[in-house]
Design a protein around this motif. Structure first.
Motif, mmCIF file in Angstrom:
data_model
loop_
_atom_site.group_PDB
_atom_site.id
_atom_site.type_symbol
_atom_site.label_atom_id
_atom_site.label_comp_id
_atom_site.label_asym_id
_atom_site.label_seq_id
_atom_site.Cartn_x
_atom_site.Cartn_y
_atom_site.Cartn_z
ATOM 1 N N UNK A 100 8.034 -4.000 -10.794
ATOM 2 C CA UNK A 100 8.188 -3.581 -9.412
ATOM 3 C C UNK A 100 9.601 -3.889 -8.943
ATOM 4 N N UNK A 101 10.275 -2.879 -8.432
ATOM 5 C CA UNK A 101 11.601 -3.043 -7.837
ATOM 6 C C UNK A 101 11.662 -2.127 -6.631
ATOM 7 N N UNK A 102 11.471 -2.692 -5.461
ATOM 8 C CA UNK A 102 11.422 -1.883 -4.251
ATOM 9 C C UNK A 102 12.292 -2.411 -3.135
ATOM 10 N N UNK A 103 13.358 -3.095 -3.500
ATOM 11 C CA UNK A 103 14.247 -3.634 -2.473
ATOM 12 C C UNK A 103 13.497 -4.591 -1.564
ATOM 13 N N UNK A 104 13.713 -4.456 -0.281
ATOM 14 C CA UNK A 104 13.069 -5.349 0.694
ATOM 15 C C UNK A 104 11.548 -5.172 0.716
ATOM 16 N N UNK A 105 11.063 -4.052 0.213
ATOM 17 C CA UNK A 105 9.620 -3.780 0.196
ATOM 18 C C UNK A 105 8.906 -4.372 -1.018
ATOM 19 N N UNK A 138 -5.310 -4.744 -5.659
ATOM 20 C CA UNK A 138 -6.092 -3.722 -6.363
ATOM 21 C C UNK A 138 -6.283 -4.022 -7.847
ATOM 22 N N UNK A 139 -5.328 -4.745 -8.438
ATOM 23 C CA UNK A 139 -5.365 -5.036 -9.875
ATOM 24 C C UNK A 139 -5.036 -6.522 -10.086
ATOM 25 N N UNK A 140 -5.986 -7.398 -9.827
ATOM 26 C CA UNK A 140 -5.709 -8.841 -9.838
ATOM 27 C C UNK A 140 -5.301 -9.414 -11.196
ATOM 28 N N UNK A 141 -5.610 -8.730 -12.297
ATOM 29 C CA UNK A 141 -5.331 -9.297 -13.620
ATOM 30 C C UNK A 141 -4.118 -8.704 -14.333
ATOM 31 N N UNK A 142 -3.509 -7.678 -13.769
ATOM 32 C CA UNK A 142 -2.378 -7.040 -14.446
ATOM 33 C C UNK A 142 -1.115 -7.890 -14.271
ATOM 34 N N UNK A 143 -0.376 -8.134 -15.334
ATOM 35 C CA UNK A 143 0.890 -8.865 -15.193
ATOM 36 C C UNK A 143 1.910 -8.031 -14.406
ATOM 37 N N UNK A 144 2.572 -8.680 -13.464
ATOM 38 C CA UNK A 144 3.575 -8.007 -12.641
ATOM 39 C C UNK A 144 4.896 -8.752 -12.752
ATOM 40 N N UNK A 145 5.938 -8.016 -13.139
ATOM 41 C CA UNK A 145 7.299 -8.541 -13.111
ATOM 42 C C UNK A 145 7.998 -7.807 -11.972
ATOM 43 N N UNK A 146 8.721 -8.549 -11.150
ATOM 44 C CA UNK A 146 9.319 -7.930 -9.968
ATOM 45 C C UNK A 146 10.725 -8.442 -9.723
ATOM 46 N N UNK A 147 11.525 -7.583 -9.088
ATOM 47 C CA UNK A 147 12.862 -8.021 -8.709
ATOM 48 C C UNK A 147 12.725 -9.011 -7.558
ATOM 49 N N UNK A 148 13.503 -10.070 -7.632
ATOM 50 C CA UNK A 148 13.399 -11.111 -6.615
ATOM 51 C C UNK A 148 14.484 -11.047 -5.571
ATOM 52 N N UNK A 149 15.495 -10.234 -5.801
ATOM 53 C CA UNK A 149 16.594 -10.189 -4.853
ATOM 54 C C UNK A 149 17.595 -11.305 -5.106
ATOM 55 N N UNK A 150 18.437 -11.566 -4.115
ATOM 56 C CA UNK A 150 19.524 -12.527 -4.293
ATOM 57 C C UNK A 150 19.295 -13.860 -3.596
ATOM 58 N N UNK A 151 18.297 -13.946 -2.749
ATOM 59 C CA UNK A 151 18.123 -15.183 -1.984
ATOM 60 C C UNK A 151 16.871 -15.934 -2.424
ATOM 61 N N UNK A 152 16.896 -17.237 -2.192
ATOM 62 C CA UNK A 152 15.710 -18.041 -2.498
ATOM 63 C C UNK A 152 14.509 -17.560 -1.697
ATOM 64 N N UNK A 153 14.748 -17.140 -0.463
ATOM 65 C CA UNK A 153 13.656 -16.691 0.399
ATOM 66 C C UNK A 153 13.000 -15.423 -0.151
ATOM 67 N N UNK A 154 13.806 -14.474 -0.606
ATOM 68 C CA UNK A 154 13.220 -13.234 -1.131
ATOM 69 C C UNK A 154 12.489 -13.481 -2.443
ATOM 70 N N UNK A 210 6.362 -12.846 -12.862
ATOM 71 C CA UNK A 210 7.717 -13.118 -13.340
ATOM 72 C C UNK A 210 8.708 -12.447 -12.396
ATOM 73 N N UNK A 211 9.902 -12.996 -12.342
ATOM 74 C CA UNK A 211 10.938 -12.513 -11.430
ATOM 75 C C UNK A 211 12.186 -12.147 -12.213
ATOM 76 N N UNK A 212 12.784 -11.019 -11.862
ATOM 77 C CA UNK A 212 14.124 -10.719 -12.343
ATOM 78 C C UNK A 212 15.070 -11.092 -11.216
ATOM 79 N N UNK A 213 16.199 -11.680 -11.582
ATOM 80 C CA UNK A 213 17.144 -12.210 -10.602
ATOM 81 C C UNK A 213 18.374 -11.322 -10.539
#
Length: 84
Positions: free
Chosen positions: A19-24, A35-51, A62-65
């Motif tokens: 998942x890579x959707x910017x602020x969304x 909807x899919x509680x067991x599927x592994x999700x890797x997502x972009x985390x953005x540049x800040x600790x808060x995001x 998992x997070x991509x930085x």
């Protein structure tokens, strides 16, 4: 409105969702996790600790930085050089 079709991706053979959707991104992850509680999700985390924390809290496994740009790194290096 968030438009993703995770079910179609899983039907096509995906075993992990990226998942890579910017602020969304946290909203998309939260929706997918609901909807899919067991599927592994890797997502972009953005540049800040808060995001990054928001994306993890939404359910990402998992997070991509997004690191600094080359220009930002050069600026930091030059500032340190000038302090010498």
């Amino acid at each position: 409105m968030i438009r993703t079709n995770i079910a179609r991706r899983l039907d096509a053979g995906a075993s992990i969702i990226n998942v890579a959707g910017g602020a969304e991104t946290p909203k998309i992850v939260r929706s997918g996790r609901k909807d899919f509680p067991d599927i592994p999700i890797i997502a972009s985390g953005g540049r800040t600790n808060e995001s990054i924390k928001a994306t993890i809290s939404a359910g990402a496994n998992a997070i991509t930085y997004t690191s600094c740009t080359a220009q930002e790194l050069f600026k930091i290096t030059m500032a340190k050089y000038r302090e010498m």
